[in-house]
Design an enzyme around this catalytic site. Sequence first.
Site, short mmCIF file in Angstrom:
data_model
loop_
_atom_site.label_atom_id
_atom_site.label_comp_id
_atom_site.label_asym_id
_atom_site.label_seq_id
_atom_site.Cartn_x
_atom_site.Cartn_y
_atom_site.Cartn_z
N SER A 1 -3.24 3.28 -7.30
CA SER A 1 -3.98 2.79 -8.35
C SER A 1 -4.96 3.63 -8.88
O SER A 1 -5.45 3.48 -10.04
CB SER A 1 -4.62 1.41 -7.74
OG SER A 1 -5.63 1.81 -6.73
N LYS B 1 -13.87 6.71 -9.23
CA LYS B 1 -12.73 5.63 -9.56
C LYS B 1 -13.67 4.37 -10.15
O LYS B 1 -14.80 4.31 -9.48
CB LYS B 1 -12.06 5.15 -8.40
CG LYS B 1 -10.94 4.21 -8.83
CD LYS B 1 -10.16 3.70 -7.38
CE LYS B 1 -9.03 3.08 -7.76
NZ LYS B 1 -8.31 2.72 -6.20
N SER C 1 -3.18 3.98 -2.39
CA SER C 1 -3.60 4.06 -4.00
C SER C 1 -4.34 5.59 -4.07
O SER C 1 -4.59 6.00 -5.07
CB SER C 1 -4.68 2.85 -3.91
OG SER C 1 -4.12 1.93 -4.41
#
Lengths: 490, 500
Positions: A153, A78, A177
């Site tokens: 996210s 990420k 997330s």
Amino acid sequence: MDLARITLKQAADLLHRRALSAVELTQFFLERINAHNPTLNAYITVDAEGALADARQADACLARGEATPLTGIPLAVKDLFCTKGLRTTCASRMLADFIPPYESTVTRRLREAGMVVLGKTNMDEFAMGSSNETSYFGPVKNPWDHSRIPGGSSGGSAAAVAAGLCVAALGTDTGGSIRQPAALSGITGLKPTYGRVSRYGMIAFASSLDQAGPMTRSVEDAALLLQGMAGHDPLDSTSIDQAVEEYVEQLSGGVSAQERMRGLRIGIPKEYFTDGLSESVHKALQEAIERFQELGAQCQSVSLPTTAYAIPTYYIIAPAEASSNLARYDGIRFGYRCEQPEDLLDMFARSRSEGFGAEVKRRIMLGTYVLSSGYYDAYYRQAQKVRRLIADDFHNAFTQVDLLLTPTAPETAFRIGEKKEDPVKMYLSDIFTINVNLAGLPALSLPCGFDAQNLPIGMQLIGRPLQESSLLRVGHSFQQVTDWHQRSPL
Amino acid sequence: MNHKKIALRSGTEQALATGYETVIGLEVHAQMLTQSKIFCGCPTRFGADANTQICPVCAAFPGVLPVLNREAVQMAIKTGLAIHGQIRLLSEFSRKNYFYPDLPAGYQISQYELPIVEQGHLMIDSPERGEGIRIGITRIHMEVDAGKSLHEGIVGGSWVDLNRTGTPLMEIVSEPDLRSSAEAGEYLKKLRAIVRYLGVCDGNMEEGSFRCDANVSVRLRGASAFGTRCELKNLNSIRNVMRAIDYEVERQIELLEEGGKVIQETRLWNADLNSSRPMRGKEDAHDYRYFPEPDLPPLRLTAERVAAISAVLPELPDAKALRFQEQYQLSHYDAGVLTSSRELADFFEAVAAEAAALGQANAKMAANWVTGELAARLNRDGVEIQHSPVTPGQLGKLVAMIQQGTLSGKLAKEVFEILCNEGGDPQQIAEQRGMRQVSDEGAIDAAIEQVLANNPEDVAQYRAGKSKILGFLVGQVMKATQGKANPGLVNQRLLAKLAE
Ligand SMILES: [Zn+2]
């Protein structure tokens, strides 16, 4: 075997048997990324050169017999884990050209264990969002239906795992997330206990809630990856100084799923099964409960009375911390700086208003407001009190049951643009995950069914603090008797 | 009354003259002498090239985290114990949020609601109120220093030097217990002596490692409520603190006497102009949006750790002064002067010990020499006691020689000069240069006979009752012996001769 759908465990076996080289495996995923990323937009940055160099080293390591279970495994990271020398954008214009001179503890540990970093995945800007639509680099598409969001996210990581653009991925979870995109993309995701994994080098959204975790194709893979991530870090004062359990060993322990599940008490919080829950998710959860009962677990209803306060509490605490965490983006030392500032104030104001997107600005304003003198007691202090009550609720529930089973998200993946203009509606997609962060507990999301549109459904297992191994064991048992996790959009 | 026409020397005097009382509280920021910064491993050395002592933590890069320096905590506890404060076993850090170029994170990590030290005090001698006035210390908290903005000589912008960013500070906040600029000066001297004794701060106000802001208000004597206060900043010496307070007191009294009102504001002192001007008012005061620092867990201490630090605290100025008074029979004042720094006190004790080893246990003369001759010399040359040209051993020997009567006070000063300039052994210097005091009765008697014979008129006057003549005659004997005669002995023998 289809390498695009290979699990970490299977890939490790192939690498260790030398049936496949790390370079071949890496090359395979780099080619897939080349082919599919233009459509899915899962990656912001692909580091082909770095990945191949890592892979060559991994092969040398394997050849010397010095490999770990993670050596040579292609990983998607990420884009909020700082990677030394590799652009780290947090999906923001603010950091669009930021190249960190240091490495996050998590990626350092995984690199040291021999993992190959393919690149940096897309996400909501500064991890603020539930659909991956707030990214400066554009939305990510759900591999199961390109008109839909993958969740957020950590949407890029979820999509990369689901679409076979990596073997495993790193996510972070502040209010859901990791778990929500895992559920919406049909993969497995674990948010560890707050403090189990170091936050050093992870770009902060809300410091008291952020936690990194694995996003994988199976619970077993999550255990393998977590093993490489977890542990005390002297660079993170909030990381827990306690030995890490042997997650992988404890997964099966040589006994059958039935034996492991016998006598296990699973609590079903009644507050999670209300009108807001879509019918298909409800039905899938019912079936999962039945599955657990067949395996010998006792499922009983429990109550978490403060559940309704989770969203308002979270949307005070998280923006408050974010408003302060994001103050460092001032255009002075790194990151975006506006053109031709008139003076200092102009530089601060314009760099920030041009560098941040709408959702980030919304949360900074929200956070600034709730911390302002005259409002602090009414909002922030009150929210901290409610936060303790929420944690107490869980604590009480865990005196009656060993873990909790809930839906991960109230519905399956929604359409791109569907909720973008309605923040409150968007915030509600994290209604089942947020209070876990507020209480600092570990929780695992894993696939448990599909709706009529063939969109994946996830369920969430919530455990006591530092009981990751118990969650992983139960999740693994479930995956031994079901095949939801093996379904693929490919 | 128009006070502008009254020439008064200080605000304190003005306050006294007009029936006002001055109320002062001081906030001191003391840079701690830790090896490294408070939240990262960077060194804290002063004077390095700009931005050479920084890391991603100092510069607040994305994702990096603070780690609390144990040594800083140790120093804050020491200081807290030294001012008789309560050490909180649970304290916490908060974020103080504001935008400034030299504050890279956009917030300062500071202790806010739960500081590490509360409710301390120290004792000062007040010129107005007498000895032993207790000044309360509300709290000591740890916080991080900011960087520096550089404007001078830079065209079209400013530069930022982050070397100082992250240097650990203690903010030491007094109660509004001070009543004059002189008391403020005494408080600062005492506090500075304490932090220096502890080795936790170098106390250098000029270099900014010991900074002071003063909150000043006035009220009519006897009033119970405080007046509106102003905060004075940019006070880089104790002298400037006192001058700024005096100026402020005068300003406030004048305002009130003219029927005006004091406005709460921060004022910047300008030492060159000997005046202050408002910096920012209350209306545009910052809203710092304090909240607990989520990157640092609450700081928990054990009573054992505090006790262990307490057990190894050095002897502090007040205790040392008390001991000096008892052990060396010194006055309160002398003891206070000698203990104003640890180095001075150590020097004195070494001098006294040397003299005592040579059989002269009375330390009063050692004290006089250290606070008198030596202090004057050091002061003249701008030298610290640590770099004294004379060692305690040399001075102790010198003092012993005076006390033994082998060297007169006058000659001792000459020997002291030689010691300062050339070094050497006092005894040898005195001998080589024939400066040994003559205590030989025969030689003295011979000189006396000579003087008496040369001054028959004076002798007659003395015998007729003009006793003051004795001094003249002693002087003549001293002159005749080139100052080497033991004055005590001369006195004694002369009286005996005159009585014959
Ligand atoms: Zn540093």
